[in-house]
Design a protein around this motif. Sequence first.
Motif, PDB file in Angstrom:
ATOM      1  N   VAL A 157     -11.354 -20.687 -20.139  1.00 48.68           N
ATOM      2  CA  VAL A 157     -11.306 -19.332 -20.064  1.00 48.68           C
ATOM      3  C   VAL A 157     -10.486 -19.117 -18.773  1.00 48.68           C
ATOM      4  CG1 VAL A 157     -13.591 -18.710 -21.202  1.00 48.68           C
ATOM      5  CG2 VAL A 157     -13.605 -19.202 -18.797  1.00 48.68           C
ATOM      6  N   SER A 158     -10.317 -19.896 -17.677  1.00 50.27           N
ATOM      7  CA  SER A 158      -9.510 -19.617 -16.539  1.00 50.27           C
ATOM      8  C   SER A 158      -9.225 -20.873 -16.009  1.00 50.27           C
ATOM      9  CB  SER A 158     -10.297 -18.737 -15.569  1.00 50.27           C
ATOM     10  OG  SER A 158      -9.554 -18.460 -14.735  1.00 50.27           O
ATOM     11  N   SER A 159      -8.464 -20.740 -14.757  1.00 50.41           N
ATOM     12  CA  SER A 159      -7.650 -22.070 -13.983  1.00 50.41           C
ATOM     13  C   SER A 159      -7.469 -21.504 -12.812  1.00 50.41           C
ATOM     14  CB  SER A 159      -6.578 -22.775 -15.002  1.00 50.41           C
ATOM     15  OG  SER A 159      -6.096 -23.809 -13.964  1.00 50.41           O
ATOM     16  N   SER A 160      -7.616 -22.422 -11.741  1.00 47.98           N
ATOM     17  CA  SER A 160      -7.380 -22.062 -10.462  1.00 47.98           C
ATOM     18  C   SER A 160      -7.356 -23.493  -9.726  1.00 47.98           C
ATOM     19  CB  SER A 160      -7.985 -20.896  -9.824  1.00 47.98           C
ATOM     20  OG  SER A 160      -7.438 -20.711  -8.703  1.00 47.98           O
ATOM     21  N   GLY A 161      -6.467 -23.851  -8.731  1.00 47.84           N
ATOM     22  CA  GLY A 161      -6.682 -24.889  -7.679  1.00 47.84           C
ATOM     23  C   GLY A 161      -6.794 -26.178  -8.429  1.00 47.84           C
ATOM     24  N   GLY A 162      -6.151 -26.427  -9.548  1.00 48.30           N
ATOM     25  CA  GLY A 162      -6.167 -27.520 -10.181  1.00 48.30           C
ATOM     26  C   GLY A 162      -7.313 -27.899 -11.266  1.00 48.30           C
ATOM     27  N   LEU A 163      -8.272 -26.908 -11.122  1.00 47.06           N
ATOM     28  CA  LEU A 163      -9.549 -26.833 -12.185  1.00 47.06           C
ATOM     29  C   LEU A 163      -9.502 -26.021 -12.990  1.00 47.06           C
ATOM     30  CD1 LEU A 163     -12.361 -27.176  -9.360  1.00 47.06           C
ATOM     31  CD2 LEU A 163     -11.000 -29.043 -10.489  1.00 47.06           C
ATOM     32  N   ILE A 164     -10.147 -26.363 -14.408  1.00 44.45           N
ATOM     33  CA  ILE A 164     -10.155 -25.457 -15.645  1.00 44.45           C
ATOM     34  C   ILE A 164     -11.461 -25.086 -15.800  1.00 44.45           C
ATOM     35  CG2 ILE A 164      -9.500 -25.366 -18.030  1.00 44.45           C
ATOM     36  CD1 ILE A 164      -7.346 -27.291 -17.443  1.00 44.45           C
ATOM     37  N   CYS A 165     -11.691 -23.709 -15.813  1.00 41.65           N
ATOM     38  CA  CYS A 165     -13.254 -23.260 -16.202  1.00 41.65           C
ATOM     39  C   CYS A 165     -13.252 -23.145 -17.580  1.00 41.65           C
ATOM     40  CB  CYS A 165     -13.197 -21.750 -15.419  1.00 41.65           C
ATOM     41  SG  CYS A 165     -14.957 -21.173 -15.755  1.00 41.65           S
ATOM     42  N   PHE A 166     -14.638 -23.769 -18.046  1.00 41.56           N
ATOM     43  CA  PHE A 166     -15.035 -23.653 -19.408  1.00 41.56           C
ATOM     44  C   PHE A 166     -16.412 -22.830 -19.002  1.00 41.56           C
ATOM     45  CE2 PHE A 166     -12.029 -27.061 -19.593  1.00 41.56           C
ATOM     46  CZ  PHE A 166     -11.764 -27.411 -21.143  1.00 41.56           C
ATOM     47  N   VAL A 167     -16.543 -22.154 -20.355  1.00 42.19           N
ATOM     48  CA  VAL A 167     -17.889 -21.456 -20.432  1.00 42.19           C
ATOM     49  C   VAL A 167     -18.390 -21.527 -21.908  1.00 42.19           C
ATOM     50  CG1 VAL A 167     -16.575 -19.296 -21.264  1.00 42.19           C
ATOM     51  CG2 VAL A 167     -18.572 -18.907 -20.259  1.00 42.19           C
TER      52      VAL A 167
END
Length: 456
Positions: A157-167
């Motif tokens: 759902v999103s990405s920032s700082g080299g990390l990808i957010c999964f929900v």
Amino acid sequence: MEAFHHPPISFHFPYAFPIPTPTTNFLGTPNSSSINGMINTWMDSRIWSRLPHRLIDRIIAFLPPSAFFRARAVCKRFYGLIYSTHFLELYLQVSPKRNWFIFFKQKVPRNNIYKNMMNSSGTNSGICSVEGYLFDPDNLSWYRLSFALIPQGFSPVSSSGGLICFVSDEAGSKNILLCNPLVGSIIPLPPTLRPRLFPSIGLTITNTSIDLAVAGDDLISPYAVKNLTTESFHIDGNGFYSIWGTTSSLPRLCSFESGKMVHVQGRFYCMNFSPFSVLSYDIGTNNWCKIQAPMRRFLRSPSLVEGNGKVVLVAAVEKSKLNVPRSLRLWALQDCGTMWLEIERMPQQLYVQFAEVENGQGFNCVGHGEYVVIMIKNSAKALLFDFCKKRWIWIPPCPFLGNNINLDYGGGSSNNYCGEFGVGGGELHGFGYDPRLAAPIGALLDQLTLPFQSFN
């Protein structure tokens, strides 16, 4: 790309570099034997093997991800750098930011990501894997990433700082995972407190903090949702943290159809539909406000993106009685927070080609730094705009989509997938992504004493 300036570094070398001076023939050109001798001298392993390790590590830290992983095959020491705390600290200090993008195949309704349920022999393996497609706008190159450790039932759902957010896709309290696909790490976060369906999620990560906002799609009954509240998650290096303890009410009559949030200078921004406007969430004050969109009655397929540290609205302008030609335009939100300034307009000849391919089906946009990618729905075509060079480029198709035909569409597998952006009922969606070997907020999350749910 951003320019990175570092103070000069001086090293003491315990030997002197030979400086070859090749001789020339009567025509004034160097002899071939002299050239070969010079090359052999500079490539002498006795010279390069004695370079200080700290200098070599600093050079390796500047390599792009693809070159770094190839370099790991050189020797055991290079292979082990990814596990070295000293190297990762240096990497976080000197590695340049890369304004890349990552895309995933998506099917309507949103957050239902294609998952490859077939193994190499063509039989159902029962193991769900997610693939991402990394795009380098500087070299117009594509790379494929595997997310084998992501459990079934989670979507990016999103990405920032080299990390990808999964929900989690399932209705209810949302479980959230932060994943670094380059090293295969997963950081679970505590679940949200309120039950939701498909909320809009914003993520921003710095070297000292992480902020996450989950807004809308509140479940008011097992069969109904309404955009009512926002929950926020915050941790910083000063020891302050708020685990979904801060909530706020959403503005009346808001609609989060896109499900996307853009972070710029301490605020999350998202599109509001019917009618078009922009909603802004101030992380510090925990307040929402509404911003009027430019030419809102004439917009089609509007998208908010981040561009060079500003909020940029990308949309087609169409009106039969408008005394200006149809076009695709970009507006930047000014520092006052309420006014928009048109900063770019697609050349009319290119827009004619774009409109012919797009054919009224709509398009999605994603921005990162000096680049904006415009993806035409149900088409293999996509455009790249470079803010710095003021240049529009057609992006080469992703080469990894053509062979991936065994896909789960939610109602069984399909064997007629055409392997293009969105052909066969799906489409690509993506985020700006800075591929990094390490994220400093990992240590912050490890300090939490709250037990995290296991996803084994």
